[in-house]
Write a protein that holds these residues in place. Sequence first.
Motif, mmCIF file in Angstrom:
data_model
loop_
_atom_site.group_PDB
_atom_site.id
_atom_site.type_symbol
_atom_site.label_atom_id
_atom_site.label_comp_id
_atom_site.label_asym_id
_atom_site.label_seq_id
_atom_site.Cartn_x
_atom_site.Cartn_y
_atom_site.Cartn_z
ATOM 1 N N LEU A 159 0.936 -0.985 0.103
ATOM 2 C CA LEU A 159 0.260 -0.249 -0.172
ATOM 3 C C LEU A 159 0.999 1.219 -0.223
ATOM 4 O O LEU A 159 2.113 1.119 0.603
ATOM 5 N N ALA A 160 0.371 2.506 -0.982
ATOM 6 C CA ALA A 160 1.063 3.392 -0.744
ATOM 7 C C ALA A 160 0.710 4.184 -0.518
ATOM 8 O O ALA A 160 -0.292 4.651 0.066
ATOM 9 N N LEU A 161 1.307 5.116 1.138
ATOM 10 C CA LEU A 161 1.212 5.664 1.922
ATOM 11 C C LEU A 161 2.217 6.918 1.874
ATOM 12 O O LEU A 161 2.994 6.127 1.564
ATOM 13 N N GLY A 162 0.873 7.848 1.894
ATOM 14 C CA GLY A 162 1.340 9.408 2.133
ATOM 15 C C GLY A 162 1.196 10.003 3.265
ATOM 16 O O GLY A 162 0.228 9.955 3.667
ATOM 17 N N ALA A 163 1.163 11.368 3.139
ATOM 18 C CA ALA A 163 0.682 12.773 4.269
ATOM 19 C C ALA A 163 0.475 12.104 5.072
ATOM 20 O O ALA A 163 -0.075 12.706 5.783
ATOM 21 N N GLY A 164 1.420 11.990 6.146
ATOM 22 C CA GLY A 164 1.068 11.342 7.537
ATOM 23 C C GLY A 164 0.374 10.859 7.731
ATOM 24 O O GLY A 164 0.891 9.466 9.182
ATOM 25 N N LEU A 165 -0.125 9.139 6.762
ATOM 26 C CA LEU A 165 -1.532 8.797 7.576
ATOM 27 C C LEU A 165 -1.336 7.737 8.056
ATOM 28 O O LEU A 165 -1.509 6.897 8.362
ATOM 29 N N ALA A 166 0.761 6.717 7.509
ATOM 30 C CA ALA A 166 1.089 5.712 8.388
ATOM 31 C C ALA A 166 1.341 6.209 9.855
ATOM 32 O O ALA A 166 1.346 5.345 10.478
ATOM 33 N N HIS B 163 -1.046 7.590 11.676
ATOM 34 C CA HIS B 163 -1.746 7.269 12.483
ATOM 35 C C HIS B 163 -3.205 6.634 13.472
ATOM 36 O O HIS B 163 -2.193 4.994 12.977
ATOM 37 N N PRO B 164 -3.254 7.084 14.734
ATOM 38 C CA PRO B 164 -2.872 5.715 15.906
ATOM 39 C C PRO B 164 -4.616 4.939 14.975
ATOM 40 O O PRO B 164 -4.627 3.893 15.385
ATOM 41 N N GLY B 165 -5.309 5.169 14.328
ATOM 42 C CA GLY B 165 -6.381 4.745 13.846
ATOM 43 C C GLY B 165 -5.980 4.015 12.653
ATOM 44 O O GLY B 165 -7.674 3.864 12.295
ATOM 45 N N LEU B 166 -5.063 3.912 12.089
ATOM 46 C CA LEU B 166 -4.601 3.325 10.393
ATOM 47 C C LEU B 166 -5.436 2.537 10.480
ATOM 48 O O LEU B 166 -4.965 0.886 11.206
ATOM 49 N N LEU B 167 -6.152 1.585 9.373
ATOM 50 C CA LEU B 167 -6.708 0.161 8.091
ATOM 51 C C LEU B 167 -5.730 0.210 7.829
ATOM 52 O O LEU B 167 -7.154 0.718 7.099
ATOM 53 N N PRO B 168 -4.590 0.072 7.287
ATOM 54 C CA PRO B 168 -4.924 -0.554 5.643
ATOM 55 C C PRO B 168 -5.157 -0.978 5.363
ATOM 56 O O PRO B 168 -5.393 -3.108 5.940
#
Length: 371
Positions: free
Chosen positions: A109-116, A118-123
């Motif tokens: 998954l190409a994550l950017g803009a600080g999303l990686a 985020h404490p609630g991230l669900l890739p």
Amino acid sequence: MKRLVLAGAGHAHLHVLRALGEAPWPGVEVVLVTPYPRQIYSGMVPGWIAGHYRLDECVAPVLPLAGAAGVRVVGDAVCALDANRGHVTLADGGSIEFDVLSLDTGARLALGAGLANHPGLLPVRPLESFVEKWTQVLPMLLDDDNARVAVIGGGAAGVELALAVAYRLRRETGVTAPRVMLACGGGLLPGHAPGVVRRARAALAGQGVELVEQRVRADGSALETEAGVPLAADWVIAATGVGPPDWLAQSGLTLAPDAFIAVGRGQQSVSHANVFAAGDVASRIDAPHAKSGVYAVRAGPVLTGNLQRALAGRPLEPYRPQRRSLYLLAAGPREAIVSWGAFSASGRLAWRWKDWIDRRFMRRYQCPGKR
């Protein structure tokens, strides 16, 4: 005895395993390298989230398939490849030599803009991890009517997931206030016909999904648009674009302009005749197409035949992907949106069609021998 290494258990490799179970290839040792004992079918995950399927209905059990095919399974992931020397390196430090290699490992998954961060991230990738995390998050969402979910990505996956989550939360809590947001700064369903996009907009509005047609970024636990408008989101489902595995750059293989493996008409590497690839990890340079499970499924039979031909020293069979593909997008309730070129339709009949296709596909691998 020649050795065929299958790296990854994606859709195309499921077909290879099934074919080997029906008729083993004499004089060939087959080794499957996969970190997971099962393959979750991405096409049915939105239906599982919406509550229409049990998880076991969406899963192909890889180990029984491999066992029936006489395939040795190595429970690990490929982390490096030396195509010139003919071996792959595993995450545990071991290595496996090959005569012929087939790669169906998917993409990252190409994550950017600080999303990686985020404490609630669900890739959504890897899918196995996403399913595990969603199973843990869902009870919290059902217990807290104020908790909100942001889905990032306006492609088919993002639209289906946003609709599935919104439908599930509304159905089980009775709360009709918007709790799901879909951020699609790159456009809604790019590449699909205007009629499909209109139907998707209507479905999203019908399920109370807030549509944010701007790019978003995260700074710690805060989510905001690029213009600085704050967005409320406790959980962030990332269904963004994909990138190639990091190890491909040093593999020795010729890569396509998008940095994935460049393959030709027989799913064969354009630089190494003993290396094949299918699914998201590969890019057809002679017939470019979207990275979609639809194409991976269609590539399975030709990949299977060409692996056998390569091992036997016979000419390969060409395969040209279809110029357009049928997409059936799950729309939350038992409804779907049909996308076929310029044609679009939607409703319960479309869902029944999608359900029939998906269940038939899974029966091939859950019950080998059935079509």
